[in-house]
Enzyme design. Structure first.
Site, short mmCIF file in Angstrom:
data_model
loop_
_atom_site.label_atom_id
_atom_site.label_comp_id
_atom_site.label_asym_id
_atom_site.label_seq_id
_atom_site.Cartn_x
_atom_site.Cartn_y
_atom_site.Cartn_z
N LYS A 1 47.25 28.22 85.77
CA LYS A 1 46.51 29.49 85.82
C LYS A 1 45.10 29.35 85.22
CE LYS A 1 50.75 32.26 85.78
NZ LYS A 1 51.41 33.48 85.25
N TYR B 1 51.35 38.78 94.28
CA TYR B 1 52.13 39.47 93.25
C TYR B 1 52.60 40.85 93.70
CZ TYR B 1 50.86 35.85 89.88
OH TYR B 1 50.72 34.65 89.21
N PHE C 1 51.37 46.26 84.18
CA PHE C 1 50.43 45.16 83.96
C PHE C 1 49.83 44.60 85.25
CE2 PHE C 1 54.77 43.35 84.02
CZ PHE C 1 54.66 42.42 85.05
N ARG D 1 61.52 25.82 85.77
CA ARG D 1 61.48 26.95 84.84
C ARG D 1 61.88 26.52 83.43
NH1 ARG D 1 60.42 31.82 87.31
NH2 ARG D 1 61.70 33.15 85.99
N ARG E 1 54.50 26.20 78.45
CA ARG E 1 53.95 27.46 77.92
C ARG E 1 53.86 27.45 76.40
NH1 ARG E 1 57.08 31.17 82.33
NH2 ARG E 1 55.35 31.47 83.77
N ASN F 1 49.60 32.96 80.60
CA ASN F 1 50.70 32.07 80.21
C ASN F 1 50.68 30.71 80.90
OD1 ASN F 1 51.59 32.94 82.66
ND2 ASN F 1 53.57 33.71 81.97
N HIS G 1 52.58 29.12 86.49
CA HIS G 1 53.55 29.90 87.27
C HIS G 1 54.61 28.95 87.81
CE1 HIS G 1 55.13 32.67 90.33
NE2 HIS G 1 55.10 31.63 91.15
N GLU H 1 55.96 31.15 98.72
CA GLU H 1 54.76 30.89 97.90
C GLU H 1 54.09 29.58 98.30
OE1 GLU H 1 56.14 31.14 93.85
OE2 GLU H 1 56.49 33.30 94.00
#
Ligand code: CMP
Length: 141
Positions: free
Chosen positions: A11, A51, A59, A87, A104, A114, A117, A128
């Site tokens: 990110k 998103y 948010f 993950r 993270r 964070n 993704h 995606e």
């Protein structure tokens, strides 16, 4: 059967802070093969579409603003059990709750910013991956 691909984005916070190399290295050291990769920047429309599932969340505006704020690295990663294993490698969404040594925990600064993704299902990994990459940019080697 678990699929073998997931989509990641490094990110804007992590790119700005100079962590592309370290994060990419941690990903490949963990056994993921990079089968697509690019440095790119999301437009407002791109981020709103990517998103869309979070559209009603409080948010959402902040998320879109942040994700369009600078370049990102998008990549498709291949490994057995890719979604779940990735993950685990990145840690919890909130870096304060991310296990020690996870991406993270090391590079994220807040729940919004964070660092990375990771797709949350095999179905979304495919959606995606195709969002970011044309067929001829997705390799099998
Ligand atoms: P990711 O799981 O990659 O995709 C959805 C993102 O929404 C998530 O990372 C966070 O960056 C962001 N997000 C989730 N919860 C919050 C929150 N409470 N405040 C700000 N951003 C959030």
């Amino acid at each position: 059967m678990a699929g073998n691909k997931t989509l990641t984005m490094i990110k804007p916070d992590a790119v700005r802070n100079g962590h592309i190399g370290a994060i990419t290295n941690q990903i490949t050291e963990a056994g993921f093969r990079i089968v697509a990769m690019k440095l790119t920047q999301l437009t407002q429309n791109d981020a709103e579409r990517f998103y869309a599932v979070h559209k009603e969340r409080p948010f959402f505006g902040e998320l879109v603003e942040f994700m369009t704020s600078g370049p990102i690295v998008a990549a498709i990663l291949e490994k057995d059990n890719a979604v779940a294993d990735f993950r685990t490698l990145i840690g919890a969404t909130n870096p304060a709750e991310a296990a020690e040594g996870t991406i993270r925990a090391k590079y994220a600064t807040s729940i919004g910013e964070n660092a990375v993704h990771g797709s949350d299902s095999d179905e979304n990994a495919k959606i995606e991956g195709d969002f970011h990459f044309a067929g001829r940019e997705q390799f099998d080697y």
